[in-house]
Design a protein around this motif. Sequence first.
Motif, PDB file in Angstrom:
ATOM      1  N   PRO A  40      -9.584  21.716 -14.309  1.00 15.46           N
ATOM      2  CA  PRO A  40      -8.814  20.758 -15.114  1.00 15.46           C
ATOM      3  C   PRO A  40      -7.893  19.944 -14.212  1.00 15.46           C
ATOM      4  N   THR A  41      -7.876  18.653 -14.418  1.00 12.79           N
ATOM      5  CA  THR A  41      -7.159  17.735 -13.533  1.00 12.79           C
ATOM      6  C   THR A  41      -6.319  16.777 -14.351  1.00 12.79           C
ATOM      7  N   MET A  42      -5.071  16.596 -13.937  1.00  9.53           N
ATOM      8  CA  MET A  42      -4.207  15.567 -14.530  1.00  9.53           C
ATOM      9  C   MET A  42      -4.062  14.426 -13.530  1.00  9.53           C
ATOM     10  N   PRO A 110      -5.723  17.242 -20.610  1.00 10.69           N
ATOM     11  CA  PRO A 110      -6.837  17.588 -19.700  1.00 10.69           C
ATOM     12  C   PRO A 110      -7.932  18.374 -20.409  1.00 10.69           C
ATOM     13  N   ASP A 111      -8.554  17.717 -21.384  1.00  9.24           N
ATOM     14  CA  ASP A 111      -9.641  18.313 -22.148  1.00  9.24           C
ATOM     15  C   ASP A 111     -10.963  17.688 -21.715  1.00  9.24           C
ATOM     16  N   ALA A 112     -12.036  18.049 -22.402  1.00  7.52           N
ATOM     17  CA  ALA A 112     -13.339  17.467 -22.110  1.00  7.52           C
ATOM     18  C   ALA A 112     -13.231  15.947 -22.106  1.00  7.52           C
ATOM     19  N   LEU A 113     -13.846  15.321 -21.115  1.00  7.84           N
ATOM     20  CA  LEU A 113     -13.678  13.894 -20.892  1.00  7.84           C
ATOM     21  C   LEU A 113     -14.314  13.069 -22.003  1.00  7.84           C
ATOM     22  N   ASP A 114     -13.486  12.284 -22.689  1.00  6.78           N
ATOM     23  CA  ASP A 114     -13.953  11.295 -23.671  1.00  6.78           C
ATOM     24  C   ASP A 114     -13.876   9.947 -22.974  1.00  6.78           C
ATOM     25  N   ARG A 115     -15.012   9.455 -22.492  1.00  5.31           N
ATOM     26  CA  ARG A 115     -15.009   8.264 -21.651  1.00  5.31           C
ATOM     27  C   ARG A 115     -14.396   7.056 -22.353  1.00  5.31           C
ATOM     28  N   ALA A 116     -14.799   6.826 -23.590  1.00  4.73           N
ATOM     29  CA  ALA A 116     -14.321   5.639 -24.308  1.00  4.73           C
ATOM     30  C   ALA A 116     -12.818   5.705 -24.526  1.00  4.73           C
ATOM     31  N   ALA A 117     -12.332   6.858 -24.955  1.00  5.95           N
ATOM     32  CA  ALA A 117     -10.899   6.990 -25.221  1.00  5.95           C
ATOM     33  C   ALA A 117     -10.089   6.910 -23.935  1.00  5.95           C
ATOM     34  N   PHE A 118     -10.605   7.509 -22.868  1.00  6.36           N
ATOM     35  CA  PHE A 118      -9.890   7.487 -21.591  1.00  6.36           C
ATOM     36  C   PHE A 118      -9.801   6.061 -21.059  1.00  6.36           C
TER      37      PHE A 118
END
Length: 601
Positions: A40-42, A110-118
């Motif tokens: 997990p990465t911030m 730092p949850d599962a990557l949501d590309r659109a939201a990120f």
Amino acid sequence: MSRFTTFTAVFAACLLGLTMVAQQASAQPNRSEQTAKYAPTMLILDASGSMQRPDPAGTMMDAAKNAVRTFVGAAPAESKVGLTVYGTSTGNTEADKPVGCRDVQVLRQPDALDRAAFTSAVDGIKASGWTPMGTALRQAAQTLPNSGPRSIVLVSDGDDTCAPPDPCAVAQELKKQGIDLVLHAIGFAVDDKARAQLTCMAQATGTPITGAASYDKAPAATPGQYLDTIGQKEKRYYAVDVPAGATAYFSGIVSFPRVPGISTIDDFNSLRLQVFGREGQDCNASETEQASRSSDGVALTISKTFDGATKQPTGSASSDRCKGAGRYYFSISWERVSLGVPARLPIELLVGIEPAATDPGPVAVLPPTAFVEPVGPGKPAPGGGSFTVATTLDGSGRYSDTMQPGEYLFYRVKLDWGQGLAYRVHFDENGVKGLNVVSNITTTLYSPFGDEIDWDSHVYTGTAGVLPSNDPAMVTVPIRYHNRDADQADVRKQSVAGWYFIAVKLGSTFEEGHTPVPVRLDLTVAGTPEPGPVYSSALNGGVLGENAGPRLDKPLDRAVAQDVSSSKSSQNWIPIAAIGAGVVAILGVVLGWLFIRRRRS
């Protein structure tokens, strides 16, 4: 077609490597168990008012956003990445400071990557305020899990303008709490003050050591990895206690920043490593390594294997201070200095102790590993942005990646006793012709101790190419203890089981242009694992402390400089990328359009 900045490509590759953590078993791991996991990465993004400064991408904020978008687009679906930002809610006047220094927001957990939201969160960031770096660092750490490998990537263009809390003190505070956390500080066009602060933060989560100006004041180091700094023309001494019969390994790694406009005749750096015995006696054991085209952003490594403790003293005490058990010393000096480099740079040190072998195992050196070309499209394997975060290749197969001009990508392969490897690198067509695609391509194979085993180099012109260009594959022999006694110098470097490293380079182009190149790496790992040697004493954490814990459990940090964007830009991003505690050969690919072989003394 949009053009990526060099920084965008490098930063994306760096983050891809930083988020992936290959968990290691303390003993010989089963290949099926070596599945990739992601720490997990911030990501902390500086949105202070100074990020509005111009850049070839528009502004510094635009360049940072481009880099993050590229990362998000390429990151594996399993990645867990969060986003913290500071400086978005106020101006940067003195009147704004009380509120601005509390202006830290967590935009994504730092949850599962949501590309659109990120990506949407990144697009909405507007730079305007102050720089509460320490507060942001503390808050980002609080969002991460309470256990397991974790990392923070801080991107900033300056120093903290809101201390207290001082960001370096916060990093040290987190370290003292025992948090298994790696901090990566990335500076954008930073001055000396900001660079020092970012380096301090990165070092706080590492294992620092301060070399002395003379042997008698040298700090003692046990097997493992350490971080120091070194100045131009400076010599630093370190002490190591070597038991009778043991072989010692000493390595140093300095990464040089990208600096535009340096002529080839002023673009050389060299390191020298010397070994000294009791009372500082010169043991006449030294290495000198030199890099040309240092301004390309290379990591220069120097390594020495020392066998003095394996020899029985036979003469007087004064003449045998370099034989038998005792305290030995090694020094590293930065002797030749290129134009444009900082006055001081971080240096990583690697110290290994291998006990005497009571049963070394088979004597015969086996034939080189036979290459078997794999089939299929290839498994995606985004290379790490440095040796320290080299991507694990899980045995034989085909692996695919994409490289940007100016990139070095790094991979690692675990070889047990009795196993060897063979590989080829394919650079596929990218549909572009002309000077804006012509570049140097190189691959280099390294041992666990930082020694170059073999390399090959050629020119990429937009059409398909392969390395090595004149041999079936880059190869090792099966790894055996007695390989160190072989007639061939490269075979002698293949005498310890562990991680072997593959570096792949796609050089910068003569003209502006950043069209990516598809890359395939075909790998064969062959040979029946053997028991290996029986040592006279337990290895404990391993020759280099590699079994002390997970790969990112005890990180070290080093600076790796990269050019920002086009050749017209004079600014530099300075990533300080993490180093894991695994058996890692931390060294760079010292190759470019003008390559001078490293010289040994």
